[in-house]
Motif scaffolding. Structure first.
Motif, short mmCIF file in Angstrom:
data_model
loop_
_atom_site.label_atom_id
_atom_site.label_comp_id
_atom_site.label_asym_id
_atom_site.label_seq_id
_atom_site.Cartn_x
_atom_site.Cartn_y
_atom_site.Cartn_z
N ASN A 1 -6.32 -2.25 -1.80
CA ASN A 1 -6.61 -3.03 -0.60
C ASN A 1 -7.68 -4.11 -0.78
O ASN A 1 -8.19 -4.63 0.20
N LYS B 1 -4.86 -0.53 5.76
CA LYS B 1 -3.54 -0.77 6.35
C LYS B 1 -3.63 -1.59 7.63
O LYS B 1 -2.89 -2.57 7.82
N ARG C 1 -6.51 4.06 6.09
CA ARG C 1 -6.05 3.48 7.35
C ARG C 1 -6.70 2.14 7.65
O ARG C 1 -6.06 1.24 8.20
N GLN D 1 0.83 -1.19 0.00
CA GLN D 1 0.00 0.00 0.00
C GLN D 1 0.87 1.25 0.00
O GLN D 1 1.97 1.26 0.55
#
Length: 379
Positions: free
Chosen positions: A150, A116, A113, A43
């Motif tokens: 993602n 991640k 976020r 990422q």
């Protein structure tokens, strides 16, 4: 003589053992199923500066069953707080992020976020369950790029909408399951200094190339751009199922599917790809477009697809996480170690406000203070 006979027996046994081919570690690896992957590619670097959800609400659930609720509310975008919210999802391998609100810089930070943290926890499957009337085009592209990295499935449930800038979020998803209305209209700049059509057109052209590139890399039709620059902002053009498909906004993402075919041919074999293609055609015919489609929601579409998979041998024992609708199965993966350093420190005050980026007209009509002055976008 006895000693000679004994020696001969020993030699025969030794020869028979050495004649057997030794199994190397490479052979063992070839026989074993491929290990699950939580992230296809690294990422992009994330800015962990203080951020907040200024115009929407989010929650995280470890199940696809939204009929029983949407899980824990997201009260903070700090790394440790998000990690705590997702901790239980390690057991299911699935994280469903429900978001209701405007597309803003705060939402973009949430998308970056959440992906991640999910990867750090070994959560391989992610669902964005969205309900948004639109917002900032720049924030939508930023969030979409994070979503594209993602491996997200995107839902628009029957009780939800996806209008204007939200359409750019749909463009980025790996798989899109849509029941609620999807609509497009012209984007505008709220703090524009334009006093003429020419000046307003120049402001829009400044964003045009970036927007066109975004749609192209996500496999969406350029017609989406045309609608975002022509449909009057006082109205919304609701897209039909046929338009959603033709514009590349529903079902499997064509660009990601091309990449998948290359990757899966090496990883799972051509026979797997053939079965997956046959399943997808049956899924579209029997689950997405049945005679009673008007009366079903995402839950019914999912139930139909899960029942259909067994007919085609899915989940595949060798490649379960790559099998169709694997986001509903989850995959219990090895839990990564705790990070040596916690990214960011979000105890600071909220970000200072900057000029509002390009908005759709519905986002522009909001009168709340949070909508009027979204926080600055950090990259």
């Amino acid at each position: 003589m006895r000693r000679i006979l004994l020696l001969l027996c020993v030699l025969v046994v030794a020869c028979s053992r050495t004649s057997e081919p030794a199994q190397t570690s490479a052979d063992a690896a070839a026989m074993a199923p491929p290990s699950p992957v939580t992230q296809r590619k690294p990422q992009a670097e994330i800015d962990w500066s203080p951020a907040r959800l200024e115009a929407g609400d989010a929650s995280i659930d470890c199940s696809a069953d939204y009929l029983h609720g949407d899980g824990k509310p997201v009260l903070s975008l700090a790394y440790l707080d998000l990690r705590t919210n997702m901790q239980d999802c390690r057991a299911t391998g699935l994280m469903r992020l429900r978001y209701k609100g405007k597309i803003t810089a705060g939402f973009a930070a949430l998308a970056e976020r959440a992906g991640k943290v999910a990867a750090d926890l070994g959560i391989g499957k992610r669902i964005l369950d969205i309900d948004s009337s639109g917002g900032s085009v720049e924030a939508a592209m930023r969030a979409g790029d994070a979503i594209g990295e993602n491996d997200w499935t995107i839902w628009v449930r029957g009780d939800s909408v996806c209008h204007s800038a939200c359409v750019l979020i749909l463009a980025a998803g790996d798989m899109r399951v849509i029941v609620g209305p999807v609509g497009i209209h012209r984007m505008i700049r709220m703090r524009s200094t334009a006093t003429s059509r020419k000046e307003l057109g120049e402001e829009l052209r400044a964003l045009s190339e970036e927007l066109r590139n975004y749609l192209e890399r996500n496999g969406a039709s350029i017609e989406v751009y045309d609608l975002m620059t022509t449909v009057p902002n006082r109205t919304v053009k609701i897209l039909t199922d046929e338009e959603l498909e033709n514009f590349g906004l529903s079902g499997a993402n064509a660009v990601e599917d091309d990449l998948d075919r290359i990757r899966l041919a090496r990883r799972c074999g051509s026979e797997f790809l053939q079965r997956r293609d046959i399943f997808r055609r049956a899924y579209e015919r029997e689950c997405v477009e049945p005679s009673d489609a008007a009366n079903q929601d995402v839950a019914e579409i999912n139930a139909c697809g899960l029942a259909l998979r067994a007919r085609y041998g899915f989940p595949d024992p060798k490649c379960p996480i790559e099998s169709p609708m694997a986001e509903l199965d989850g995959a219990i993966l090895a839990i990564p170690a705790e990070p040596a350093e916690v990214p960011g420190d979000e105890a600071a005050a909220p970000e200072s406000a900057e000029d509002v980026p390009m908005q759709d007209s519905q986002a522009a009509g909001s009168t709340s203070g949070a909508d009027a002055k979204p926080p600055a976008t950090h990259r």
